[in-house]
Design a protein around this motif. Structure first.
Motif, PDB file in Angstrom:
ATOM      1  N   VAL A  91      24.017  41.061  42.718  1.00 41.14           N
ATOM      2  CA  VAL A  91      24.934  41.567  41.710  1.00 41.14           C
ATOM      3  C   VAL A  91      24.224  42.599  40.847  1.00 41.14           C
ATOM      4  CG1 VAL A  91      26.423  39.563  41.612  1.00 41.14           C
ATOM      5  CG2 VAL A  91      24.401  39.621  40.181  1.00 41.14           C
ATOM      6  N   GLY A  92      22.959  42.835  41.128  1.00 43.69           N
ATOM      7  CA  GLY A  92      22.230  43.868  40.413  1.00 43.69           C
ATOM      8  C   GLY A  92      21.695  43.418  39.064  1.00 43.69           C
ATOM      9  N   ALA A  93      21.696  42.107  38.822  1.00 46.03           N
ATOM     10  CA  ALA A  93      21.119  41.612  37.574  1.00 46.03           C
ATOM     11  C   ALA A  93      19.782  40.955  37.896  1.00 46.03           C
ATOM     12  CB  ALA A  93      22.078  40.641  36.888  1.00 46.03           C
ATOM     13  N   CYS A  94      18.934  41.673  38.635  1.00 45.54           N
ATOM     14  CA  CYS A  94      17.702  41.101  39.179  1.00 45.54           C
ATOM     15  C   CYS A  94      16.756  40.627  38.078  1.00 45.54           C
ATOM     16  CB  CYS A  94      16.996  42.110  40.060  1.00 45.54           C
ATOM     17  SG  CYS A  94      18.060  42.772  41.342  1.00 45.54           S
ATOM     18  N   GLY A  95      16.901  41.177  36.863  1.00 48.43           N
ATOM     19  CA  GLY A  95      16.058  40.757  35.754  1.00 48.43           C
ATOM     20  C   GLY A  95      16.349  39.322  35.351  1.00 48.43           C
ATOM     21  N   LEU A  96      17.526  38.836  35.726  1.00 42.80           N
ATOM     22  CA  LEU A  96      17.937  37.496  35.328  1.00 42.80           C
ATOM     23  C   LEU A  96      17.818  36.509  36.487  1.00 42.80           C
ATOM     24  CD1 LEU A  96      21.192  38.429  33.390  1.00 42.80           C
ATOM     25  CD2 LEU A  96      18.996  37.905  32.409  1.00 42.80           C
TER      26      LEU A  96
END
Lengths: 161, 597
Positions: A129-134
């Motif tokens: 989902v492109g929230a790889c920081g999380l």
């Protein structure tokens, strides 16, 4: 063919599908857009809906079915009231998304791609989902949960029970 | 932007949004209104700052104070302390994990020091839903220059001279691609923006579209002018709702300003752009498959030639470029090809955006000049490996790329160097792995992905990858032989050589590169049935530590298959043949006397 459709789908649904197809000029080149809109409305794309879309866009049911099954976004199984999606992109995988999936499977007693008997939860995996920081990321409906450890699964599910 | 005393830039990218940055922005506005400061201080929801690890981010301009992990409740302190009293809210400042010191502003953060932002120049600076802010930062100035001063040939010449290569992964020279499309005569041509970012672990295209949508619209119009296309299509993943929303807003505003549509800037040039949605198929990142999908068909690639530049969307000449490629166009036009080609390495000019993720301290989105080394990216910008563990590998290029090791850390990153060491640039995903990651499992993970995403049209990809995956499963279960490894290597080469499109031609790369760089780890699985990283479940062994076991019997009662035996108050043993590795005994033991190896 036509007879079958009228028996299975309510008139209201038939009208809605026809309206969606007409909005795209009944152009079979717009099939994917039509399916997006139809799925948005019905939540999923059962066989009878696909048959009607095919007849409206003047293409074969095989073509519609081929497209529906090709793209992972389209589904022929109704999603639960609270669809759960676990991101299994590389970043989430490296940070332990597989263990989170295992935990949800254990908690809900369903496999990936299935819906619970009460229709409340469905479980799917999606790619990034492109929230790889999380990472690892779990989505329930539109809500995103970040840094989900397997131990947190129970707590998250409890919010919806 | 000059009228305000302060600007509070709140990151509104997907990562920070998921951590309630929208509520935070609302709270900041409410606090300001309460103190009657709404006229003096502006709250701006921007695109991604890139520093996703510590989101949500709030940056205060003009002093560049950089607040990290800001919760909605912190709005009061930021307004009352920083805005009103001029004191930085120290507890929210970024703390450098290595030097253990607080850093007051973004200019002094290691994360930003080595970066050079061209494609991301406006992300985190402007409100992406306000075209005036984009124009204030030179959006559409390049288009104005092109339409008023340059011929289509001039434009192509500048792009060719700049040395820009496609950022979607292939690295094909962009100027040349435009020229081929321009030279094909037709009554209708198309410019297509590939925003089907399917590479798991890469999110630069999404961030550009969310943070600076106008730059893509502008570049597409410039491309349209150079090749003679009045229609553009952005093919975007349906999984990116925020990016789709911002694009729709941007399209509407650009049309209202006469920057899209008919007779743009009174020059007689027409160009309009529509959106088409992907539906979750990785292969649609391949341009011929993308075009089939745009036509409402299954996204199956076709053999080239004919190339899209000859026969693309609706059988008309079509030029397909990736989002990041387009984002580089306006600065090249404005600053010139010499400026651009002065940045980067010999054969790869400019910068590249990487999505840094995995076991690294600073997960986020970064942009560095081509030729920067992996070491600089991982240790200086990325802040090193999480939890002080040991670096093991970095995977670049997504499912088409490979795993690089310690010995590659000083390789300057560019298209050709990465290919030479058995990986590739891909779209710029960079996943860092530490000592706890099993490289065979990583290869298996990528093959699972490929098997699922293969469109099934050609046999080598459809069947070959399936067999490859089966072999990897066999290895992780400790059932493989040396012969399997040999067969696997051969199969990899057959798939690479005979597949129809880029997906199959590159899908064995994760296997080949791990075989090359971690051969010992494969052999350890095959010969000793042991997973050194302790990740392969089937190869795990549970043992009872005799000196710690008090013989309470809790483990034996918990074991569902009766694999544990022993007398009361005496040490217990686990029968390895019966053990199903469920871990129930480990959970039940209160004396830490059961271990997994």
């Amino acid at each position: 063919m036509e007879g079958n459709i009228t028996i299975k789908l309510q008139q209201k649904s038939i009208d809605k599908i026809k309206e969606i197809c007409a909005a795209f000029d009944n152009d079979s080149g717009e099939l994917i857009n039509v399916l997006h809109k139809t799925q948005e409305h019905f939540g999923y794309l059962p066989a009878e809906v696909q048959e009607l879309v095919a007849s409206e866009l003047n293409c074969s049911v095989a073509k519609v079915y081929g497209v529906v099954t090709f793209y992972s976004f389209f589904t022929m199984i109704p999603k639960g009231e609270f669809p759960i999606s676990v991101c299994t992109g590389t970043a989430c995988y490296v940070r332990g998304a597989d263990k989170v999936v295992e935990e949800i499977v254990k908690e809900l007693g369903i496999k990936v791609g299935e819906t619970t008997a009460d229709g409340k939860f469905s479980l799917s995996c999606l790619r990034c989902v492109g929230a790889c920081g999380l990472a690892p990321v779990v989505m329930v409906g539109d809500r995103t949960y970040g840094r989900v450890a397997p131990e947190k699964v129970k707590e998250i599910l409890a919010e919806y029970k | 932007m000059a009228d305000y005393k302060f600007h509070l830039l709140v990151c509104g990218g997907t990562g920070c949004h998921a951590s309630n940055s929208d509520v935070l922005a609302e709270n900041l506005k409410a606090e300001l209104a309460e103190h009657k400061l709404s006229e003096e201080v502006q709250v701006v929801s921007t695109g991604c700052f890139g520093f996703c690890e510590k989101g949500p981010i709030v940056k205060v301009v003009p002093d560049n104070t950089f607040y990290t992990q800001v919760a909605p409740d912190d709005a009061r302190d930021i307004v009352e302390e920083h805005v009103i009293k001029g004191r930085k809210v120290e507890r929210l400042l970024y703390v450098d994990p290595n030097k253990k010191e607080q850093i007051g502003d973004s200019k002094h953060m290691d994360f930003y020091k080595k970066q050079l932002r061209i494609a991301l120049r406006n992300c985190g600076f402007i409100n992406p839903e306000n075209i005036d802010e984009a124009i204030a930062r030179d959006s559409y100035a390049a288009m104005a220059k092109v339409l008023s001063e340059m011929t289509p040939k001039d434009v192509i010449q500048v792009i060719k001279e700049s040395g820009l290569r496609g950022r979607g992964g292939g690295g094909f020279p962009t100027g040349l691609k435009w020229e081929i499309a321009a030279n094909n005569e037709a009554d209708q041509k198309y410019v297509v923006c590939n925003a089907d970012e399917g590479d798991p672990g890469a999110f630069m295209d999404r961030s550009i579209l969310e943070g600076d949508p106008h730059t893509v619209l502008e570049a597409m119009a410039i491309c349209g002018y150079s090749m003679g296309a009045d229609k553009g299509v952005i093919y975007i993943r349906a999984e990116y709702p925020l990016a789709i929303h911002r694009l729709k807003v941007a399209l509407k505003q650009a049309r209202e300003y006469g920057l899209l549509g008919t007779n743009i800037m009174d020059t007689g040039f027409n160009h309009d752009i529509e959106l088409r949605y992907g539906a979750g198929a990785f292969v649609c990142g391949e341009e011929t498959a993308l075009i089939r999908s745009m036509e409402g068909k299954r996204g199956e690639p076709t053999s080239k030639p004919p190339f899209p530049a000859q026969e693309g969307f609706n059988k008309k000449p079509t030029n397909v470029n990736n989002v990041e490629t387009f984002a580089n166009i306006p600065p090249i036009i404005l600053k010139g090809s010499d400026w651009f080609s002065s940045i980067g390495s010999e054969k790869s000019k400019g910068t590249k955006v990487f999505a840094l993720a995995g076991k690294i301290n600073n997960v986020g989105l970064i942009e560095v000049p081509m030729g920067t080394t992996l070491r600089e990216v991982i240790y200086e910008i990325g802040g090193g490996i999480k939890d002080g563990k040991k670096f093991k590998a970095v995977q670049t290029g997504g499912p088409s790329g490979g795993c690089l090791t310690e010995k590659h850390l000083d390789t300057p990153i560019d298209f050709d160097n990465l290919l030479a060491v058995g990986s590739m640039m891909g779209s710029g995903g960079m996943i860092v792995m530490d000592e706890d990651d099993c490289m065979v499992s990583v290869a298996k993970f990528f093959l699972e992905f490929t098997v699922e995403e293969s469109c099934g049209k050609c046999a080598p990809c459809r069947i070959g990858n399936k067999r490859l995956h089966e072999l990897l499963v066999k290895i992780t279960e400790g059932k493989a032989t040396k012969k399997d490894i040999r067969n696997m290597r051969n199969l990899c080469h057959v798939i690479k050589d005979t597949s129809l499109c880029g997906l199959g031609q590159t899908s064995p790369n994760p296997v080949l590169s791990t075989l090359e760089n971690f051969y010992d780890e494969y052999m350890e699985h095959v010969e000793n049935h042991n997973c050194p990283a302790g990740q392969c479940k089937a190869l795990m062994r549970y043992y009872v530590l005799p000196d710690k076991c008090i013989g309470c019997g809790a483990c034996a009662r918990a074991c569902p298959v009766g694999a544990i035996s022993g007398e009361r108050k005496k040490e217990h043993v686990i029968d390895q043949h019966l053990c199903i590795k469920c871990g129930a005994c480990l959970e039940k033991c209160k004396f830490d006397s059961i271990i997994v190896k």
